[in-house]
Design a protein around this motif. Sequence first.
Motif, PDB file in Angstrom:
ATOM      1  N   ILE A 120      27.334  63.186 102.316  1.00 40.60           N
ATOM      2  CA  ILE A 120      28.697  62.806 101.926  1.00 40.60           C
ATOM      3  C   ILE A 120      29.688  63.902 102.300  1.00 40.60           C
ATOM      4  O   ILE A 120      30.775  63.629 102.825  1.00 40.60           O
ATOM      5  CB  ILE A 120      28.755  62.509 100.421  1.00 40.60           C
ATOM      6  N   SER A 121      29.333  65.150 102.051  1.00 40.92           N
ATOM      7  CA  SER A 121      30.243  66.244 102.383  1.00 40.92           C
ATOM      8  C   SER A 121      30.398  66.402 103.892  1.00 40.92           C
ATOM      9  O   SER A 121      31.473  66.751 104.377  1.00 40.92           O
ATOM     10  CB  SER A 121      29.730  67.554 101.774  1.00 40.92           C
ATOM     11  N   SER A 122      29.338  66.117 104.629  1.00 42.55           N
ATOM     12  CA  SER A 122      29.425  66.215 106.085  1.00 42.55           C
ATOM     13  C   SER A 122      30.326  65.140 106.668  1.00 42.55           C
ATOM     14  O   SER A 122      30.938  65.316 107.719  1.00 42.55           O
ATOM     15  CB  SER A 122      28.024  66.105 106.711  1.00 42.55           C
ATOM     16  N   THR A 157      27.165  49.572 100.413  1.00 40.82           N
ATOM     17  CA  THR A 157      27.074  48.404  99.535  1.00 40.82           C
ATOM     18  C   THR A 157      27.305  48.760  98.080  1.00 40.82           C
ATOM     19  O   THR A 157      27.532  47.872  97.265  1.00 40.82           O
ATOM     20  CB  THR A 157      25.693  47.739  99.658  1.00 40.82           C
ATOM     21  N   ASN A 158      27.257  50.041  97.718  1.00 43.49           N
ATOM     22  CA  ASN A 158      27.495  50.477  96.346  1.00 43.49           C
ATOM     23  C   ASN A 158      28.238  51.801  96.417  1.00 43.49           C
ATOM     24  O   ASN A 158      27.640  52.840  96.606  1.00 43.49           O
ATOM     25  CB  ASN A 158      26.185  50.634  95.579  1.00 43.49           C
ATOM     26  N   HIS A 159      29.564  51.702  96.311  1.00 47.16           N
ATOM     27  CA  HIS A 159      30.433  52.867  96.433  1.00 47.16           C
ATOM     28  C   HIS A 159      30.316  53.425  97.842  1.00 47.16           C
ATOM     29  O   HIS A 159      30.670  52.757  98.793  1.00 47.16           O
ATOM     30  CB  HIS A 159      30.093  53.910  95.362  1.00 47.16           C
ATOM     31  N   LEU A 160      29.739  54.619  98.039  1.00 47.47           N
ATOM     32  CA  LEU A 160      29.701  55.230  99.360  1.00 47.47           C
ATOM     33  C   LEU A 160      28.324  55.744  99.733  1.00 47.47           C
ATOM     34  O   LEU A 160      27.985  55.820 100.908  1.00 47.47           O
ATOM     35  CB  LEU A 160      30.727  56.371  99.437  1.00 47.47           C
ATOM     36  N   TYR A 161      27.524  56.086  98.748  1.00 44.75           N
ATOM     37  CA  TYR A 161      26.280  56.786  99.033  1.00 44.75           C
ATOM     38  C   TYR A 161      25.075  55.860  99.104  1.00 44.75           C
ATOM     39  O   TYR A 161      23.967  56.306  99.369  1.00 44.75           O
ATOM     40  CB  TYR A 161      26.030  57.871  97.977  1.00 44.75           C
ATOM     41  N   ILE A 162      25.229  54.564  98.864  1.00 45.29           N
ATOM     42  CA  ILE A 162      24.140  53.603  98.970  1.00 45.29           C
ATOM     43  C   ILE A 162      24.609  52.477  99.879  1.00 45.29           C
ATOM     44  O   ILE A 162      25.690  51.935  99.684  1.00 45.29           O
ATOM     45  CB  ILE A 162      23.710  53.048  97.610  1.00 45.29           C
ATOM     46  N   LEU A 175      15.182  76.926 101.793  1.00 42.27           N
ATOM     47  CA  LEU A 175      14.502  77.049 100.506  1.00 42.27           C
ATOM     48  C   LEU A 175      14.766  75.830  99.624  1.00 42.27           C
ATOM     49  O   LEU A 175      13.865  75.350  98.929  1.00 42.27           O
ATOM     50  CB  LEU A 175      14.964  78.331  99.798  1.00 42.27           C
ATOM     51  N   ILE A 176      16.002  75.328  99.637  1.00 40.71           N
ATOM     52  CA  ILE A 176      16.327  74.162  98.804  1.00 40.71           C
ATOM     53  C   ILE A 176      15.551  72.929  99.272  1.00 40.71           C
ATOM     54  O   ILE A 176      15.071  72.131  98.452  1.00 40.71           O
ATOM     55  CB  ILE A 176      17.842  73.901  98.830  1.00 40.71           C
ATOM     56  N   LYS A 177      15.386  72.783 100.563  1.00 37.64           N
ATOM     57  CA  LYS A 177      14.681  71.615 101.095  1.00 37.64           C
ATOM     58  C   LYS A 177      13.179  71.653 100.812  1.00 37.64           C
ATOM     59  O   LYS A 177      12.487  70.661 101.050  1.00 37.64           O
ATOM     60  CB  LYS A 177      14.916  71.496 102.598  1.00 37.64           C
ATOM     61  N   ARG A 178      12.690  72.770 100.335  1.00 39.20           N
ATOM     62  CA  ARG A 178      11.266  72.856  99.969  1.00 39.20           C
ATOM     63  C   ARG A 178      11.039  72.526  98.501  1.00 39.20           C
ATOM     64  O   ARG A 178       9.893  72.432  98.063  1.00 39.20           O
ATOM     65  CB  ARG A 178      10.737  74.270 100.262  1.00 39.20           C
ATOM     66  N   MET A 179      12.109  72.327  97.735  1.00 39.10           N
ATOM     67  CA  MET A 179      11.959  71.979  96.330  1.00 39.10           C
ATOM     68  C   MET A 179      11.729  70.475  96.192  1.00 39.10           C
ATOM     69  O   MET A 179      12.394  69.681  96.873  1.00 39.10           O
ATOM     70  CB  MET A 179      13.209  72.400  95.543  1.00 39.10           C
ATOM     71  N   HIS A 191      16.208  66.000  97.511  1.00 40.68           N
ATOM     72  CA  HIS A 191      16.781  64.665  97.685  1.00 40.68           C
ATOM     73  C   HIS A 191      18.251  64.645  97.256  1.00 40.68           C
ATOM     74  O   HIS A 191      19.099  64.033  97.913  1.00 40.68           O
ATOM     75  CB  HIS A 191      15.981  63.645  96.881  1.00 40.68           C
ATOM     76  N   ILE A 192      18.541  65.310  96.142  1.00 35.96           N
ATOM     77  CA  ILE A 192      19.940  65.393  95.688  1.00 35.96           C
ATOM     78  C   ILE A 192      20.778  66.167  96.693  1.00 35.96           C
ATOM     79  O   ILE A 192      21.911  65.780  97.021  1.00 35.96           O
ATOM     80  CB  ILE A 192      19.998  66.043  94.297  1.00 35.96           C
ATOM     81  N   TYR A 193      20.219  67.240  97.209  1.00 40.79           N
ATOM     82  CA  TYR A 193      20.962  68.063  98.172  1.00 40.79           C
ATOM     83  C   TYR A 193      21.220  67.296  99.466  1.00 40.79           C
ATOM     84  O   TYR A 193      22.315  67.358 100.028  1.00 40.79           O
ATOM     85  CB  TYR A 193      20.192  69.343  98.451  1.00 40.79           C
ATOM     86  N   SER A 194      20.224  66.554  99.932  1.00 35.80           N
ATOM     87  CA  SER A 194      20.381  65.812 101.184  1.00 35.80           C
ATOM     88  C   SER A 194      21.442  64.731 101.054  1.00 35.80           C
ATOM     89  O   SER A 194      22.277  64.545 101.952  1.00 35.80           O
ATOM     90  CB  SER A 194      19.048  65.192 101.604  1.00 35.80           C
ATOM     91  N   ALA A 195      21.438  64.001  99.919  1.00 38.69           N
ATOM     92  CA  ALA A 195      22.429  62.942  99.729  1.00 38.69           C
ATOM     93  C   ALA A 195      23.836  63.514  99.613  1.00 38.69           C
ATOM     94  O   ALA A 195      24.788  62.984 100.209  1.00 38.69           O
ATOM     95  CB  ALA A 195      22.083  62.133  98.483  1.00 38.69           C
TER      96      ALA A 195
END
Length: 255
Positions: free
Chosen positions: A141-143, A195-200, A124-128, A133-137
Motif C-alpha cells: 500500500i505504501s509503495s 473488492t474490499n477497500h484497497l488492500y483486498i 530480518l522482518i521478512k524472516r518473522m 505478512h503484515i509488513y508485506s501488505a
Amino acid sequence: MAEEKDATSVPLSQAVADDPEDPLKSSPPSSNSSTRKACCYFLQSWVSKKFMTGCVVLFPVAVTFFVTWWFIQFVDGFFSPLYEQLGFNIFGLGFVTSLLFVFLVGVFVSSWLGATVFWIGEWLIKRMPFVKHIYSASKQISSAISPDQNTTAFKEVAIIRHPRVGEYAFGFITSSVILQKDDGDEELCSVFVPTNHLYIGDILLVSSKDIIRPNLSIREGIEIIVSGGMTMPQVISPVERVARPNERIPLNRIM
C-alpha cells in the motif's frame, strides 16, 4: 288513540338534534384542527430536514477534526514523554519532532548507507513468521502512493470490463506478461481490482488492448477507491497509448 299519539310523539328538542338534514348539526368539526395538524406536520418536517442538513454538514467536519486530533496526539506521543522528562511540557513539540524525524529518515534511506541498513532490517522482518505478512501488505500500500514508482508499485490506473459486459471496474496495472499462443504472442496486464477497500481484491489478467487507461494519476485512483466513488470526476477521458519501440501504431488510429 291517545296511546298511539304518545308512542309516536317525539320531543321537539330531540327531533331537532337528530335531524340529519340540519346543516348546523351535521357539519364536520371546525377546520381549525385540520389547519393546526397541517402546520404541525409542516413544522416537524422542516425541523427534521434542517436537522439532517446540519448533520450532513457537520459529520465530515467532526470526523476530520477527530481523526486529525487523534493523529496529532498519536504522533506527539512518540517524543512528548522524552521532553517531559527534560522539563519541557509543550503540546505539539513532540509532533513537530516526529515530522522532522520522518523527514530525516527519508533523507537517510535515500543514501547508500541508509538503503543498506533498511535492506538488512527488511530482511530480518521478512524472516518473522507472522509479522512478515503484515509488513508485506502494508508495504504494498505504501509503495503504491510512493513518489518513487518502483517495480512493486501500481503502474497505471486501469478501467476494465468486469464482472460482465457493459460494466466497468477500476483497477491498477501492477505488471505485464507475454502469453505465448499458437497464433502469436499476446501481451497481458496484471490488473489489481480492489473488492474490499484497497488492500483486498482480485488479480485479473487482461489483454492490453482491452484496457482503458484514463487520465487519472495513481493517487486519484486510490482516492476514488477509498471514498467509494464519491471523488469520481465528472468526465474521464482515455489517454492515448504511447507506442513502444517495436510496436506499430495502426493506420486507422493515425488517421
